[in-house]
Design a protein around this motif. Structure first.
Motif, PDB file in Angstrom:
ATOM      1  N   SER A 198      -5.023 -37.195  24.287  1.00  0.00           N
ATOM      2  CA  SER A 198      -3.682 -36.621  24.178  1.00  0.00           C
ATOM      3  C   SER A 198      -3.650 -35.448  23.197  1.00  0.00           C
ATOM      4  CB  SER A 198      -2.683 -37.685  23.711  1.00  0.00           C
ATOM      5  OG  SER A 198      -2.948 -38.044  22.358  1.00  0.00           O
ATOM      6  N   THR A 199      -2.650 -34.606  23.352  1.00  0.00           N
ATOM      7  CA  THR A 199      -2.458 -33.472  22.433  1.00  0.00           C
ATOM      8  C   THR A 199      -2.312 -33.968  21.002  1.00  0.00           C
ATOM      9  OG1 THR A 199      -1.398 -32.114  24.134  1.00  0.00           O
ATOM     10  CG2 THR A 199      -0.934 -31.545  21.835  1.00  0.00           C
ATOM     11  N   ASP A 200      -1.572 -35.051  20.826  1.00  0.00           N
ATOM     12  CA  ASP A 200      -1.335 -35.595  19.496  1.00  0.00           C
ATOM     13  C   ASP A 200      -2.638 -36.071  18.853  1.00  0.00           C
ATOM     14  OD1 ASP A 200       0.688 -36.355  17.482  1.00  0.00           O
ATOM     15  OD2 ASP A 200       0.053 -38.404  17.914  1.00  0.00           O
ATOM     16  N   THR A 201      -3.491 -36.725  19.644  1.00  0.00           N
ATOM     17  CA  THR A 201      -4.767 -37.223  19.129  1.00  0.00           C
ATOM     18  C   THR A 201      -5.661 -36.079  18.654  1.00  0.00           C
ATOM     19  OG1 THR A 201      -4.738 -39.195  20.535  1.00  0.00           O
ATOM     20  CG2 THR A 201      -6.890 -38.450  19.748  1.00  0.00           C
ATOM     21  N   ILE A 202      -5.770 -35.046  19.481  1.00  0.00           N
ATOM     22  CA  ILE A 202      -6.627 -33.917  19.138  1.00  0.00           C
ATOM     23  C   ILE A 202      -6.049 -33.123  17.970  1.00  0.00           C
ATOM     24  CG2 ILE A 202      -7.503 -31.699  19.963  1.00  0.00           C
ATOM     25  CD1 ILE A 202      -9.051 -34.102  21.014  1.00  0.00           C
TER      26      ILE A 202
END
Length: 222
Positions: A198-202
């Motif tokens: 996910s964008t949040d994870t990266i």
């Protein structure tokens, strides 16, 4: 734990990341002062004028004179979390000037999950030069946003690419601290689902690494 060879398509796509991380950024110098017209003046007045217009021999001291060891800039537990299965010692990328530009890379395939992390430092001649380089990088980005409380200024951006139906999501964080730039590149793919993290994870992973890298730079000051 199963280890799979990195697909050729992803290798070809990610190779520019290393080149970009190891490459230097161009600096620009200020314009020359316009020449003054010759003018006859009394000796005393000429002496005062020369004294006032003579270039200063003193320069502001640089906060940083050399790049710190990038492979020691991020905590072992952070590497284990962001790049599972990678050797925590990392691998330093050869540089044309290791005093001023240094990059360390970690990457690993664990099961079907692939992760890549780069930490790069570049030390410049002055705060102004670093600020100009930072702004030039910022002007090239689309999307993303500022990262408060990181160095003197910082921003992050995350992009998704798809090749042969395989998604890869990559985050980049660039921070300026006085006359130095710190650049973090973090990306990942899942070869089973063909989906990217996910964008949040990266984004959170890249920012976490950036905070530790900037702290290592500041701790190495002087």
């Amino acid at each position: 734990m199963r280890s799979l060879p990195l697909p050729l398509a992803l290798t070809a796509r990610l190779s520019p990341v290393v080149v970009l991380a190891a490459a230097g950024w161009a600096l620009s110098s200020g314009p020359f002062a316009a020449p003054q017209a010759a003018e006859h003046k009394p000796a005393e007045e000429k002496t005062e004028t020369q004294s006032a217009s003579a270039p200063s021999t003193s320069t502001a001291p640089k906060a940083y004179t050399a790049a710190p060891a990038p492979c020691e800039s991020v905590a072992k537990k952070t590497i284990e979390s962001l790049v599972p299965g990678a050797k925590t010692a990392g691998k330093e990328i050869p540089s044309t000037d290791s005093e001023l530009r240094r990059t360390c890379s970690w990457n690993a395939l664990k099961g079907y999950d692939y992760r890549w992390l780069d930490v790069s430092y570049e030390v410049m001649e002055s705060d102004d030069a670093a600020q100009k380089s930072y702004k030039a990088h910022l002007d090239k980005q689309s999307g993303g946003g500022a990262v408060p409380g990181l160095g003197d200024s910082a921003y992050s951006v995350v992009n998704l690419t798809t090749e042969d139906k395989q998604e890869t999501r990559e985050g980049v964080v660039i921070a300026r601290a006085s006359n130095a730039l710190v650049t973090i590149t973090y990306n990942g793919s899942d070869f089973e689902s063909k989906k990217a993290p996910s964008t949040d994870t990266i984004n959170k992973g890249a920012i976490k690494a950036a905070k530790e890298a900037v702290a290592a730079l500041e701790g190495d000051k002087g």
